[in-house]
Scaffold this motif. Structure first.
Motif, PDB file in Angstrom:
ATOM      1  N   UNK A 108       0.771  -1.198  -0.025  1.00 21.88           N
ATOM      2  CA  UNK A 108      -0.015  -0.041  -0.038  1.00 21.88           C
ATOM      3  C   UNK A 108       0.935   1.357  -0.058  1.00 21.88           C
ATOM      4  N   UNK A 109       2.082   1.124   0.668  1.00 17.41           N
ATOM      5  CA  UNK A 109       2.829   2.334   0.505  1.00 17.41           C
ATOM      6  C   UNK A 109       3.407   2.610  -0.637  1.00 17.41           C
ATOM      7  N   UNK A 110       3.813   1.415  -1.307  1.00 23.05           N
ATOM      8  CA  UNK A 110       4.522   1.623  -2.538  1.00 23.05           C
ATOM      9  C   UNK A 110       3.482   2.073  -3.626  1.00 23.05           C
ATOM     10  N   UNK A 111       2.103   1.615  -3.626  1.00 19.64           N
ATOM     11  CA  UNK A 111       1.086   2.049  -4.723  1.00 19.64           C
ATOM     12  C   UNK A 111       0.894   3.327  -4.185  1.00 19.64           C
ATOM     13  N   UNK A 112       0.903   4.031  -3.084  1.00 19.29           N
ATOM     14  CA  UNK A 112       0.542   5.465  -2.904  1.00 19.29           C
ATOM     15  C   UNK A 112       1.703   6.275  -3.519  1.00 19.29           C
ATOM     16  N   UNK A 113       2.956   5.981  -3.264  1.00 18.54           N
ATOM     17  CA  UNK A 113       4.130   6.585  -4.286  1.00 18.54           C
ATOM     18  C   UNK A 113       3.558   6.778  -5.621  1.00 18.54           C
ATOM     19  N   UNK A 114       3.446   5.736  -6.232  1.00 19.01           N
ATOM     20  CA  UNK A 114       3.086   5.762  -7.645  1.00 19.01           C
ATOM     21  C   UNK A 114       1.778   6.445  -7.965  1.00 19.01           C
ATOM     22  N   UNK A 115       0.988   6.565  -6.884  1.00 18.57           N
ATOM     23  CA  UNK A 115      -0.356   7.048  -7.243  1.00 18.57           C
ATOM     24  C   UNK A 115      -0.194   8.605  -7.112  1.00 18.57           C
ATOM     25  N   UNK A 116       0.595   9.222  -6.407  1.00 22.43           N
ATOM     26  CA  UNK A 116       0.795  10.645  -5.945  1.00 22.43           C
ATOM     27  C   UNK A 116       1.399  11.225  -7.447  1.00 22.43           C
ATOM     28  N   UNK A 117       2.346  10.403  -7.881  1.00 22.76           N
ATOM     29  CA  UNK A 117       2.898  10.671  -9.140  1.00 22.76           C
ATOM     30  C   UNK A 117       1.801  10.824 -10.369  1.00 22.76           C
ATOM     31  N   UNK A 118       0.900   9.975 -10.266  1.00 20.83           N
ATOM     32  CA  UNK A 118      -0.033   9.887 -11.518  1.00 20.83           C
ATOM     33  C   UNK A 118      -1.130  11.096 -11.272  1.00 20.83           C
ATOM     34  N   UNK A 119      -1.228  11.363  -9.991  1.00 21.98           N
ATOM     35  CA  UNK A 119      -1.923  12.536  -9.751  1.00 21.98           C
ATOM     36  C   UNK A 119      -1.567  13.967 -10.287  1.00 21.98           C
ATOM     37  N   UNK A 120      -0.117  13.820  -9.994  1.00 18.75           N
ATOM     38  CA  UNK A 120       0.663  14.934 -10.396  1.00 18.75           C
ATOM     39  C   UNK A 120       0.445  14.965 -11.956  1.00 18.75           C
ATOM     40  N   UNK A 121       0.598  13.807 -12.759  1.00 19.91           N
ATOM     41  CA  UNK A 121       0.365  13.779 -14.253  1.00 19.91           C
ATOM     42  C   UNK A 121      -0.794  14.496 -14.583  1.00 19.91           C
ATOM     43  N   UNK A 122      -2.051  14.204 -13.851  1.00 21.31           N
ATOM     44  CA  UNK A 122      -3.317  14.553 -14.138  1.00 21.31           C
ATOM     45  C   UNK A 122      -3.545  16.088 -14.000  1.00 21.31           C
ATOM     46  N   UNK A 123      -2.900  16.700 -12.988  1.00 23.36           N
ATOM     47  CA  UNK A 123      -2.808  18.016 -12.868  1.00 23.36           C
ATOM     48  C   UNK A 123      -2.161  18.625 -13.873  1.00 23.36           C
ATOM     49  N   UNK A 124      -0.997  17.972 -14.229  1.00 23.46           N
ATOM     50  CA  UNK A 124      -0.247  18.741 -15.443  1.00 23.46           C
ATOM     51  C   UNK A 124      -1.057  18.703 -16.657  1.00 23.46           C
ATOM     52  N   UNK A 125      -1.774  17.725 -17.033  1.00 25.56           N
ATOM     53  CA  UNK A 125      -2.532  17.616 -18.490  1.00 25.56           C
ATOM     54  C   UNK A 125      -3.622  18.666 -18.175  1.00 25.56           C
ATOM     55  N   UNK A 126      -4.373  18.821 -16.923  1.00 26.08           N
ATOM     56  CA  UNK A 126      -5.345  19.699 -16.959  1.00 26.08           C
ATOM     57  C   UNK A 126      -4.908  21.007 -16.913  1.00 26.08           C
TER      58      UNK A 126
END
Length: 318
Positions: A108-126
């Motif tokens: 869960x800790x590793x998945x959260x690290x990756x998910x935070x990166x994906x959320x940054x990509x979402x904000x970048x595209x938006x």
């Protein structure tokens, strides 16, 4: 008999926890319990509103729902064990249960690290490509992105747990920690752990350094785009869409960085205090960020506030 010749298999571990500080155990039991209940309530509400409110059926809130679920899973994998440890004079945990807890916490800790990166990509595209946002961040894109974070984190956890449990343990079964933290367990092995250390180093690059670098670069582009917006109102509106995520990232990685770079004490009294802090800092790292995440997203996000109010109004009406 030397330690290297003793091959009696360890069937359970003793979690030392805060047994040397009985007064602190009662205080921290109440404190951690209250924080855990806040985590369950706050993140549970966020998951509920992102599912029930059609206005929140967007990539950003889909990722937020996943983040909240990860926070619940991460804390639930360790906090109940910690609370039981505070109430039990000598907490024991079976070898299998220790391996399971280690796997769930790591995954869960590793998945959260990756998910935070994906959320940054979402904000970048938006912000940087708003016209192409619906096409780039379609459901066919963001659902597999979130699923891949869970799968990758789970796979890494299984690999590291497998590498750990296959090691021989020579009778020393006292874990000087509150939970089955992988590094604390590795210290009990009576064999060469260089492969484990190297693999953990590679994992840190993938799950920590990689996402941090990606998030940093994404926000460099985001900030550059925001600064080019002519109106002050437009800048505020653009920044407000990513300020919550940025705050969560700073808290998540800031506390993690503090854990690893804090100075080491040399005097005996300082070493004792450090041993206590080495147990408490990971504990609060594991509960503070998950507790603050729903608060941050609720205080800074009008859509979430409106969805929560609608949910409470419907419940009151029913």
């Amino acid at each position: 008999m030397g330690k290297g010749n003793w091959t009696s298999p360890v069937i359970e571990f003793i979690l030392l926890g805060l047994s040397d500080y009985p007064k602190l155990e009662k205080i921290f039991f109440v404190l951690v319990l209250l924080m855990y209940l806040m985590i369950l309530f706050g993140n549970g509400v966020l998951i509920l509103v992102t599912i029930l409110d059609s206005h929140l059926h967007t990539p950003m809130y889909f990722f937020l729902g996943n983040l909240s679920f990860l926070d619940i899973c991460y804390t639930t994998s360790s906090v109940p064990l910690v609370l039981d440890n505070f109430l039990t004079p000598q907490e024991t945990i079976s070898f299998a249960a220790c391996a399971l807890q280690m796997t769930l916490s790591f995954a869960t800790a590793a998945a959260e690290c990756l998910l935070l990166g994906m959320m940054a990509f979402d904000r970048y595209v938006a912000i940087c490509n708003p016209l192409r946002y619906p096409m780039i961040m379609s459901k066919a894109t963001y659902v597999p992105m979130a699923a891949s974070s869970w799968a990758t984190g789970g796979a890494a956890a299984v690999v590291h747990t497998a590498l750990t449990i296959q090691l021989p343990f020579c009778g020393d079964n006292v874990i000087k920690h509150l939970t089955c933290e992988i590094l604390a367990v590795l210290k009990l092995a009576c064999a060469d752990i260089s492969i484990n250390v190297i693999s953990l180093g590679v994992t840190n690059v993938i799950f920590l350094a990689g996402p941090v670098l990606f998030i940093s670069v994404s926000y460099m582009f985001i900030i550059a785009t925001i600064l080019r917006i002519p109106s002050t109102e437009g800048k505020k509106k653009a920044f407000s869409t990513c300020s919550s995520h940025l705050t969560v990232v700073v808290i998540f990685y800031g506390t993690l960085l503090f854990m690893y770079v804090k100075p080491k004490s040399k005097d005996s009294q300082g070493v004792e205090k450090q041993n206590l802090s080495d147990k408490l800092i990971p504990l609060f790292y594991g509960v503070v960020a998950p507790m603050l995440n729903p608060i941050i997203y609720s205080l800074r996000n009008k859509d979430v506030q409106a969805a929560v109010k609608d949910l409470m109004a419907q419940k009151h009406f029913n």
